[in-house]
Design an enzyme around this catalytic site. Structure first.
Site, short mmCIF file in Angstrom:
data_model
loop_
_atom_site.label_atom_id
_atom_site.label_comp_id
_atom_site.label_asym_id
_atom_site.label_seq_id
_atom_site.Cartn_x
_atom_site.Cartn_y
_atom_site.Cartn_z
N CYS A 1 0.85 -1.20 0.00
CA CYS A 1 0.00 0.00 0.00
C CYS A 1 0.88 1.24 0.00
O CYS A 1 1.99 1.24 0.52
CB CYS A 1 -0.88 -0.04 1.25
SG CYS A 1 -1.92 1.38 1.50
N SER B 1 0.62 3.78 1.77
CA SER B 1 0.97 4.30 3.11
C SER B 1 2.20 3.61 3.69
O SER B 1 2.92 4.21 4.48
CB SER B 1 -0.21 4.23 4.08
OG SER B 1 -1.27 3.52 3.56
N HIS C 1 4.98 5.79 2.62
CA HIS C 1 5.16 7.02 3.39
C HIS C 1 6.10 6.79 4.57
O HIS C 1 6.87 7.67 4.95
CB HIS C 1 3.81 7.53 3.92
CG HIS C 1 2.93 8.13 2.87
ND1 HIS C 1 3.31 9.23 2.14
CD2 HIS C 1 1.70 7.79 2.43
CE1 HIS C 1 2.34 9.53 1.30
NE2 HIS C 1 1.36 8.67 1.44
N HIS D 1 0.24 -3.76 6.16
CA HIS D 1 -0.96 -3.54 6.96
C HIS D 1 -2.23 -3.81 6.16
O HIS D 1 -3.29 -3.31 6.50
CB HIS D 1 -0.98 -2.09 7.45
CG HIS D 1 -1.09 -1.12 6.33
ND1 HIS D 1 -0.01 -0.71 5.59
CD2 HIS D 1 -2.15 -0.53 5.76
CE1 HIS D 1 -0.42 0.09 4.64
NE2 HIS D 1 -1.72 0.22 4.71
N CYS E 1 -7.39 -2.70 3.65
CA CYS E 1 -7.01 -1.28 3.78
C CYS E 1 -7.58 -0.44 2.65
O CYS E 1 -8.50 0.33 2.85
CB CYS E 1 -5.49 -1.10 3.86
SG CYS E 1 -5.03 0.65 3.92
ZN LIG Z 1 -2.98 1.07 3.37
#
Ligand SMILES: [Zn+2]
Ligand SMILES: [Zn+2]
Length: 365
Positions: free
Chosen positions: A38, A40, A43, A59, A168
């Site tokens: 993902c 994120s 990040h 996640h 997610c």
């Molecule tokens: Zn995510």
């Protein structure tokens, strides 16, 4: 077990042997079957959001319950589950008022001083065996040890690689539409950014019965994909998207969704609203970034709000989303651009950075 570890910001993940604890009274040990890569995660790799290191990232996952603690009531050994980073306690104010995705109760984590869920052998002899769990999950690993309120059982005919995405990106996108902004049939929607989350948002808007669904991106192939997910109009973001949206809709949309995480697109999301409209910021805007709005716009009752993990009630939402996929209403096959092994996780990050592909999913044997 094998896991992908972030040791230093900006460095590739390393595949390492990591140890995992035994389930405590309310914990569940899961054999990971699939984990989405993902944006994120990226990040945190790039450091725009800080996290204690070393950490096992990941996640967005699905797997099979291998063992449960003595007090676990919600799942049992052998259950197929989707995990969710929105671990909730179930009895605090936000949980009891139906906003469990905002729960920050520490009781879903292990207390300081307790043995951590993840650790590593003390190879250096320094006594330091700390390994941080990421967002209550750490899915880039062969096993996960989570609180029972961080996973939900699903029907067994659901494929794991597609189930993982619900954990997610799909929950985030669909939930932003149906929960955070409450899109009603016939209303107009604009979605800025057509990556995994943006496409799920478009899909959610189609499921909610939105009238016009406008997809906005710079990359033509993503706009093409957006049409498959239910976009009725597409806009090239490089040519004043606010003006284009206003022209298409005769003054602006009821709901806009920012699914990138940038100042400029967050501001555009607000500017492209009609009077009374609501802008939803889904993207992770880097720490320290400020957003500027034109104050008089508030006289038109324009609203702007965050949307985190689709304001989910995941134990209810995720099995419903599985049903929606099985019924052909929720598109997941098209979201997966590549199935990879854990060892290829860094190449999946490189592809995310280039912004070409929708999503890679790590599959475990
Ligand atoms: Zn995510
Ligand atoms: Zn709570």
């Amino acid at each position: 077990m094998k896991a992908a570890v972030l040791r230093e910001v900006g460095q590739p993940l390393q595949i390492e042997e990591v140890s995992i604890g035994k389930p405590g009274p309310r914990e569940v040990l899961i054999r990971t079957k699939a984990a989405g890569v993902c944006h994120s995660d990226l990040h945190f790799v790039e450091g725009s959001y800080p996290h204690p290191l070393p950490a096992v990232l990941g996640h967005e996952s699905a797997g099979i319950v291998e063992a449960v603690g003595s007090e676990v009531r919600t799942v049992k050994v052998g259950d197929h589950v989707i995990t969710c980073l929105s671990a909730y306690c179930g009895h605090c104010e936000v949980c009891l008022t139906g906003h469990m995705s905002l729960c920050v109760s520490p009781e879903t984590k292990r207390a300081k001083g307790e043995e951590p869920r993840l650790f590593r052998e003390d190879l250096s002899g320094s006594g330091d065996t700390k390994m941080a769990q990421f967002l209550n999950l750490s899915s880039f690993a062969e096993q996960m040890l989570v609180h029972e309120h961080a996973c939900v059982a699903i029907r067994r005919d659901m494929p794991f690689d597609r189930a993982a995405l619900i954990g997610c990106s799909v929950m985030t996108g669909v939930g932003a539409v149906i929960h955070t902004s409450g899109v009603r049939p016939g209303e107009t929607v604009a979605v800025i950014g057509c990556g995994g989350v943006g496409l799920a948002t478009i899909n959610g808007a189609a499921m909610a019965g939105a009238g016009r669904i406008i997809a906005i991106d710079r990359i033509p192939s993503k706009l093409e994909l957006a049409r498959q997910f239910g976009a009725t109009d597409v806009i090239d973001a490089s040519e004043d998207p606010v003006k284009q949206v206003q022209e298409l809709t005769g003054g602006g949309v009821h709901h806009s969704f920012e699914a990138i995480g940038l100042k400029v697109t967050a501001e555009q999301a607000f500017k492209m609203l009609r009077r009374g409209g609501t802008a939803n910021i889904i993207g992770m805007i880097p720490v320290g970034t400020m957003i500027e709005l034109h104050g008089p716009d508030f006289l038109g009752e324009k609203k702007i709000q965050g949307s985190f993990m689709g304001s989910n009630r995941f134990p209810v939402d995720m099995p419903r989303l599985v049903d929606a996929y099985m019924a052909g209403k929720l598109k997941l096959d098209e979201l997966i651009s590549r199935r990879i092994r854990l060892e290829e996780v860094n190449s999946a990050f490189d592809e995310l950075k280039r912004g070409e592909l929708a999503r890679s999913v790590i599959v475990f044997d």
